[in-house]
Design a protein around this motif. Structure first.
Motif, PDB file in Angstrom:
ATOM      1  N   UNK A   1     -61.220 -15.607 -24.096  1.00 50.70           N
ATOM      2  CA  UNK A   1     -59.861 -16.139 -24.226  1.00 50.70           C
ATOM      3  C   UNK A   1     -58.939 -15.522 -23.172  1.00 50.70           C
ATOM      4  N   UNK A   2     -59.025 -14.198 -23.020  1.00 52.94           N
ATOM      5  CA  UNK A   2     -58.175 -13.525 -22.018  1.00 52.94           C
ATOM      6  C   UNK A   2     -58.497 -14.029 -20.622  1.00 52.94           C
ATOM      7  N   UNK A   3     -59.783 -14.161 -20.300  1.00 54.33           N
ATOM      8  CA  UNK A   3     -60.165 -14.631 -18.968  1.00 54.33           C
ATOM      9  C   UNK A   3     -59.624 -16.029 -18.695  1.00 54.33           C
ATOM     10  N   UNK A   4     -59.681 -16.907 -19.710  1.00 54.68           N
ATOM     11  CA  UNK A   4     -59.176 -18.268 -19.533  1.00 54.68           C
ATOM     12  C   UNK A   4     -57.664 -18.263 -19.310  1.00 54.68           C
ATOM     13  N   UNK A   5     -56.957 -17.438 -20.084  1.00 59.67           N
ATOM     14  CA  UNK A   5     -55.492 -17.377 -19.951  1.00 59.67           C
ATOM     15  C   UNK A   5     -55.095 -16.709 -18.639  1.00 59.67           C
ATOM     16  N   UNK A   6     -55.804 -15.648 -18.260  1.00 59.02           N
ATOM     17  CA  UNK A   6     -55.509 -14.966 -16.999  1.00 59.02           C
ATOM     18  C   UNK A   6     -55.815 -15.865 -15.800  1.00 59.02           C
ATOM     19  N   UNK A   7     -56.846 -16.719 -15.931  1.00 63.44           N
ATOM     20  CA  UNK A   7     -57.181 -17.615 -14.828  1.00 63.44           C
ATOM     21  C   UNK A   7     -56.025 -18.569 -14.548  1.00 63.44           C
ATOM     22  N   UNK A   8     -55.389 -19.072 -15.614  1.00 63.59           N
ATOM     23  CA  UNK A   8     -54.237 -19.960 -15.423  1.00 63.59           C
ATOM     24  C   UNK A   8     -53.073 -19.198 -14.781  1.00 63.59           C
TER      25      UNK A   8
ATOM     26  N   UNK B   1     -42.450 -11.729 -14.320  1.00 65.24           N
ATOM     27  CA  UNK B   1     -42.674 -12.339 -15.649  1.00 65.24           C
ATOM     28  C   UNK B   1     -44.155 -12.622 -15.885  1.00 65.24           C
ATOM     29  N   UNK B   2     -44.871 -12.991 -14.823  1.00 69.42           N
ATOM     30  CA  UNK B   2     -46.312 -13.245 -14.964  1.00 69.42           C
ATOM     31  C   UNK B   2     -47.045 -11.975 -15.365  1.00 69.42           C
ATOM     32  N   UNK B   3     -46.667 -10.837 -14.758  1.00 67.01           N
ATOM     33  CA  UNK B   3     -47.296  -9.568 -15.115  1.00 67.01           C
ATOM     34  C   UNK B   3     -46.946  -9.179 -16.548  1.00 67.01           C
ATOM     35  N   UNK B   4     -45.691  -9.450 -16.948  1.00 67.90           N
ATOM     36  CA  UNK B   4     -45.279  -9.171 -18.330  1.00 67.90           C
ATOM     37  C   UNK B   4     -46.068 -10.043 -19.302  1.00 67.90           C
ATOM     38  N   UNK B   5     -46.351 -11.285 -18.893  1.00 67.21           N
ATOM     39  CA  UNK B   5     -47.139 -12.180 -19.749  1.00 67.21           C
ATOM     40  C   UNK B   5     -48.551 -11.645 -19.921  1.00 67.21           C
ATOM     41  N   UNK B   6     -49.134 -11.115 -18.850  1.00 64.72           N
ATOM     42  CA  UNK B   6     -50.469 -10.504 -18.978  1.00 64.72           C
ATOM     43  C   UNK B   6     -50.459  -9.391 -20.021  1.00 64.72           C
ATOM     44  N   UNK B   7     -49.454  -8.517 -19.912  1.00 69.05           N
ATOM     45  CA  UNK B   7     -49.375  -7.410 -20.856  1.00 69.05           C
ATOM     46  C   UNK B   7     -49.169  -7.905 -22.282  1.00 69.05           C
ATOM     47  N   UNK B   8     -48.400  -8.977 -22.436  1.00 66.67           N
ATOM     48  CA  UNK B   8     -48.185  -9.547 -23.771  1.00 66.67           C
ATOM     49  C   UNK B   8     -49.493 -10.097 -24.338  1.00 66.67           C
ATOM     50  N   UNK B   9     -50.287 -10.753 -23.484  1.00 65.79           N
ATOM     51  CA  UNK B   9     -51.585 -11.288 -23.919  1.00 65.79           C
ATOM     52  C   UNK B   9     -52.506 -10.149 -24.353  1.00 65.79           C
ATOM     53  N   UNK B  10     -52.543  -9.073 -23.551  1.00 69.84           N
ATOM     54  CA  UNK B  10     -53.384  -7.928 -23.910  1.00 69.84           C
ATOM     55  C   UNK B  10     -52.917  -7.288 -25.213  1.00 69.84           C
ATOM     56  N   UNK B  11     -51.609  -7.197 -25.395  1.00 70.92           N
ATOM     57  CA  UNK B  11     -51.073  -6.622 -26.624  1.00 70.92           C
ATOM     58  C   UNK B  11     -51.493  -7.450 -27.832  1.00 70.92           C
ATOM     59  N   UNK B  12     -51.386  -8.773 -27.707  1.00 71.32           N
ATOM     60  CA  UNK B  12     -51.809  -9.653 -28.802  1.00 71.32           C
ATOM     61  C   UNK B  12     -53.304  -9.506 -29.057  1.00 71.32           C
ATOM     62  N   UNK B  13     -54.076  -9.400 -27.962  1.00 71.13           N
ATOM     63  CA  UNK B  13     -55.533  -9.315 -28.102  1.00 71.13           C
ATOM     64  C   UNK B  13     -55.939  -8.070 -28.874  1.00 71.13           C
ATOM     65  N   UNK B  14     -55.327  -6.924 -28.538  1.00 72.16           N
ATOM     66  CA  UNK B  14     -55.739  -5.663 -29.165  1.00 72.16           C
ATOM     67  C   UNK B  14     -54.997  -5.383 -30.476  1.00 72.16           C
ATOM     68  N   UNK B  15     -54.215  -6.369 -30.893  1.00 73.15           N
ATOM     69  CA  UNK B  15     -53.661  -6.329 -32.254  1.00 73.15           C
ATOM     70  C   UNK B  15     -54.418  -7.292 -33.168  1.00 73.15           C
ATOM     71  N   UNK B  16     -55.440  -7.964 -32.600  1.00 75.55           N
ATOM     72  CA  UNK B  16     -56.249  -8.885 -33.392  1.00 75.55           C
ATOM     73  C   UNK B  16     -55.583 -10.220 -33.630  1.00 75.55           C
ATOM     74  N   UNK B  17     -54.650 -10.615 -32.733  1.00 73.22           N
ATOM     75  CA  UNK B  17     -53.879 -11.846 -32.950  1.00 73.22           C
ATOM     76  C   UNK B  17     -54.178 -12.930 -31.917  1.00 73.22           C
ATOM     77  N   UNK B  18     -55.163 -12.706 -31.051  1.00 76.21           N
ATOM     78  CA  UNK B  18     -55.412 -13.679 -29.990  1.00 76.21           C
ATOM     79  C   UNK B  18     -56.439 -14.731 -30.393  1.00 76.21           C
TER      80      UNK B  18
END
Length: 519
Positions: free
Chosen positions: A166-173, A467-484
């Protein structure tokens, strides 16, 4: 602390596998080097996946040195480097490799996905740097006991893989968007250079000249006016000196004798090659920069201004960090005391002074000192260009110094491999286009408007990249909180996985002890 979903747990990095260090085979033994085994150092850690390295070693080097074979799929981190002041370089090795002593590798147990761990290191990068980094004067290091004890949220094995996908797909975009933004920045930079080139070839104001042809002076008249200004300036300086000299004599010749001013010399065309000369319209004239009514100087050298002279406040020192491409960069500030300033005050620059970086790479960096800096000192590697008289516009010259025409003239004169630079003599040799004050003002007006619009676009691109870098960090935060991604109740829970890993490692340790005792 955020509550984790069912099936997750928190575990230390030491629970995921084994950390392995690196070593450097003797440089004195040539047979150790140039082999097929990659030897990864911090300079290789600029990519997410390691498939090769700048240096390679031989099997003999592995056998006879501290270098050890690291299996593919291991997570690599830099543990000793100045870059740790702000960044933790992380990569996964896709091949068997070795490391130098500034890296560590985490060889993972079955059930722990290396990409998930690498993403976890990225997600908690700042916390790891804050909690596990040991500072130094120039080199920082990661304290491994602290990193081993650092806890990472860990899900079941299958969910680790789903999260990575999921992270790879979102990061690719995001990466595609970032690539487009960076391409736009490159296009803007090319547009700026194209606009400046057009301006100083005379093409930007060709129509304006045609409309105002009856009111424009010919180049010979303009050149004569500049020479007249230079002569007047010298005569004024001479009169001032004669007055000062008379006062010095009347006062009993106390103190330093006033120095007689020197007449400005013509510039000898000794360095810039003919093929580098700018292509300008025949309706303009041209001079060497040093033949204008101008002073070009550098700042205090060597012991005249040392690092130990800097203070927390006082008179500002303009440094390379303050000179942008047409912009004065005020973020970084350095100062000297008023007492120190008095000893080097003849290097004072004021608002409207053009400051030029002596270090030249892809273009010449120059800008005007702004009104917010009432007076300052320029460093030795920052040239000060002061125009006098009414025939030459400061902003026009500041723009010209940023043009590709100037870079082309200076490109062949740059010296110094590590820090390519020019000197004041070379800068004064640059050919300068001569047009009327009215046309200089028109060119400046057009450049102001168009470059300001380009700067605003550039600033918006930079904001979007942030903002793109902030979005990456937000995605990682969601991922490691079990919400992705959703949880699957049929997955083996992470606590069970870790318990099995612990049991297998304990069993492997006992078997190793038995084999050692038997041997």
């Amino acid at each position: 602390m955020t509550e984790l979903p069912a099936g997750w747990t928190r575990a230390k990095f030491s629970d995921f596998g084994t950390w392995v260090g690196g070593g450097t085979p003797s440089k004195a033994v040539s047979a150790y080097w140039g082999g097929p085994i990659p030897w990864v150092s911090p300079k290789d850690m600029k990519t997410k996946i390691i498939r090769s390295a700048i240096d390679g070693i031989t099997a003999d080097a592995v056998e006879k040195s501290a270098a050890r074979i690291i299996p593919a799929g291991s997570v690599l981190i830099v543990t000793r480097s100045g870059i740790l002041a702000h960044t933790l370089p992380i990569a996964i090795t896709a091949v068997e490799t070795t490391l130098n002593q500034d890296l560590k590798a985490l060889t993972l147990s079955d059930g722990i996905d290396p990409e998930f761990i690498a993403m976890g290191l990225h997600a908690f990068e700042q916390s790891i740097l804050n909690d596990c980094r040991k500072g130094g004067t120039t080199v920082h290091s990661i304290e491994m006991p602290s990193l081993n004890a650092f806890e990472l949220p860990i899900p079941p094995t299958n969910e680790q893989r789903r999260i990575v996908e999921k992270i790879e797909a979102m990061f690719e975009r995001i990466d595609k968007g970032v690539e487009s933004l960076r391409a736009a920045k490159t296009t803007l930079a090319l547009y700026r250079q194209s606009l400046l080139k057009s301006a100083f070839e005379g093409r930007l104001t060709a129509d304006w000249r045609a409309q105002n042809a009856d009111s424009l002076e010919d180049p010979k008249t303009l050149l004569a006016r500049i020479q007249e200004e230079r002569d007047t300036r010298y005569k004024t300086a001479l009169d001032t000196w004669q007055t000062a000299l008379a006062e010095w004599r009347d006062g009993g010749e106390k103190g330093k004798k006033p120095a007689k001013p020197k007449r400005q010399k013509d510039i000898a065309p000794q360095h810039i090659t003919l093929d580098a000369l700018p292509d300008i319209t025949s309706e303009w004239g041209n001079l060497r920069l040093g033949e204008l009514n101008v002073t070009v100087s550098d700042g205090p050298f060597g012991s005249n201004l040392k690092t130990s002279d800097y203070t927390a406040s006082g008179v500002q020192v303009i440094r390379l960090e303050n000179i942008g491409y047409g912009q004065f960069l005020a973020e970084k500030q350095s100062f000297i005391s008023q007492e120190k300033y008095k000893t080097i005050s003849h290097h004072t620059v004021y608002p409207g002074t053009i400051v030029v970086s002596s270090f030249v790479t892809d273009a010449v960096r120059s800008c005007l000192v702004p009104d917010s800096v009432p007076y300052a000192i320029n460093k030795a590697d920052c040239f000060a260009v002061v125009l006098d008289g009414a025939q030459s516009s400061r902003q026009f010259l500041a723009y010209y110094l940023q043009s590709p025409q100037v870079f082309k003239q200076l490109e062949g004169l740059i010296h110094g491999v590590g820090r390519p630079r020019i000197n004041t003599t070379q800068l004064k040799e640059v050919h300068y286009p001569i047009c009327s004050s009215a046309e200089q003002a028109e060119i400046t007006r057009i450049l102001d408007a168009r470059l300001d619009a380009a700067d605003k676009m550039d600033a918006e691109i930079d904001a979007t990249l942030i903002r793109a870098e902030a979005l990456r960090q937000s995605i990682l935060k969601q991922a490691f909180a079990g919400k992705l991604v959703p949880q699957d109740p049929t997955d083996e829970p992470a606590p069970t996985l870790l318990a099995r890993i612990k049991a297998e490692r304990a069993k492997a340790g006992k078997n190793k002890q038995r084999r050692t005792a038997h041997a």
